[in-house]
Design an enzyme around this catalytic site. Sequence first.
Site, PDB file in Angstrom:
ATOM      1  N   LYS A 225       0.803  -1.226   0.000  1.00  0.00           N
ATOM      2  CA  LYS A 225       0.000   0.000   0.000  1.00  0.00           C
ATOM      3  C   LYS A 225       0.836   1.276   0.000  1.00  0.00           C
ATOM      4  CE  LYS A 225      -3.897  -1.926   2.615  1.00  0.00           C
ATOM      5  NZ  LYS A 225      -4.618  -1.840   3.889  1.00  0.00           N
TER       6      LYS A 225
ATOM      7  N   GLU B   6      -2.814  -1.807   9.433  1.00  0.00           N
ATOM      8  CA  GLU B   6      -2.232  -0.903   8.424  1.00  0.00           C
ATOM      9  C   GLU B   6      -3.131   0.313   8.215  1.00  0.00           C
ATOM     10  OE1 GLU B   6       0.005  -1.926   4.796  1.00  0.00           O
ATOM     11  OE2 GLU B   6      -0.654  -3.971   5.212  1.00  0.00           O
TER      12      GLU B   6
ATOM     13  N   HIS C 161      -2.750   4.759   9.035  1.00  0.00           N
ATOM     14  CA  HIS C 161      -2.997   5.898   8.136  1.00  0.00           C
ATOM     15  C   HIS C 161      -3.836   6.995   8.800  1.00  0.00           C
ATOM     16  CE1 HIS C 161      -1.447   4.350   4.288  1.00  0.00           C
ATOM     17  NE2 HIS C 161      -1.876   3.164   4.667  1.00  0.00           N
TER      18      HIS C 161
END
Length: 334
Positions: free
Chosen positions: A127, A197, A201
């Site tokens: 990503k 994950e 962010h």
Amino acid sequence: MSTANIAPAIRVGVLGFGGLGQAAAKVLAGKGEMSLVAIADQKGYAYAAEGLDFKDCIATYQSQGSVGYLEPIGNLTNNSIQDLIDSAPSVDGYFLALPNLPNDFIPSVARQFIKSGWRGVLVDAIKRTSAVEQLIAMKDELQAAGITYMTGCGATPGLLTAAAALAAQSYAEIHQVEITFGVGIANWEAYRATVREDIGHMPGYTVEAARAMTDAEVEALLDKTNGVLTLTNMEHADDVMLELAGIVGRDRVTVGGVVDTRNPKKPLSTNVKVTGRTFEGKTSTHTFTLGDETSMAANVCGPAFGYLKAGKQLYQRGIYGIFTAAEIMPQFVR
């Protein structure tokens, strides 16, 4: 019907056997052109040149915590990726269904392959921009090692990045690429690494902080948000991939979305919007929307194996190094 011209199935390994890795095994079960022969998880690996039964692998993993317990082909080890590489030289390509926590984890796995002397195709669904940049910096090493590496080949980056690259062809200049995703999962524990994950962010969090969170801390955060994570201006590699492909500067690419960790129904439709100016001077927007019925796993694993097949064709032509989903068209795997 003659079978003389039918190519042997591509022998595939899957690294990581959480939610995404298990979905990858299920996807491969329906593919005649690919055969799942190797799996590694944190505690062990399983390898069978004639192919693995995905149901046995999933049942063993879910009941005992590792495919290493799969008799008689499993092996328990704390060095599962390296030991699998050493034990299974005939694997044609690997899907790295691994968490990118820490940020240099997948690049470090790529280095293991380089050092081992293994040759073949690697594909990831990475990503973060910074992680892809680390891999891009390894281009010469991968090329010298005889490895064809396909990076950013999941849904976003991946499927939607490729759609943006295609949509861009209508325009003389690209003004904006906007990717918005909706993900619905019934239970966050099936996709622990992916959810962590995503938390990394969020404002006030880092990859390191998200990685260090206990399951109880993740659950407490999800309780506060009613299970919904809203993500904006994410560090997503779609930007560097589209920039490297010469389509648009990374500052004009935005990625965000909503993840519902308690409901398999998508909170919104995943789409990419490409706005640009045509040669006639008109401004317009192309929108490519994914069907709500397609799961995150379907939109990640399908493209990953399509890119693995494309990577195999490059490899067979002696083309090594690193390529992104914005540069190469995936090949449909039958």
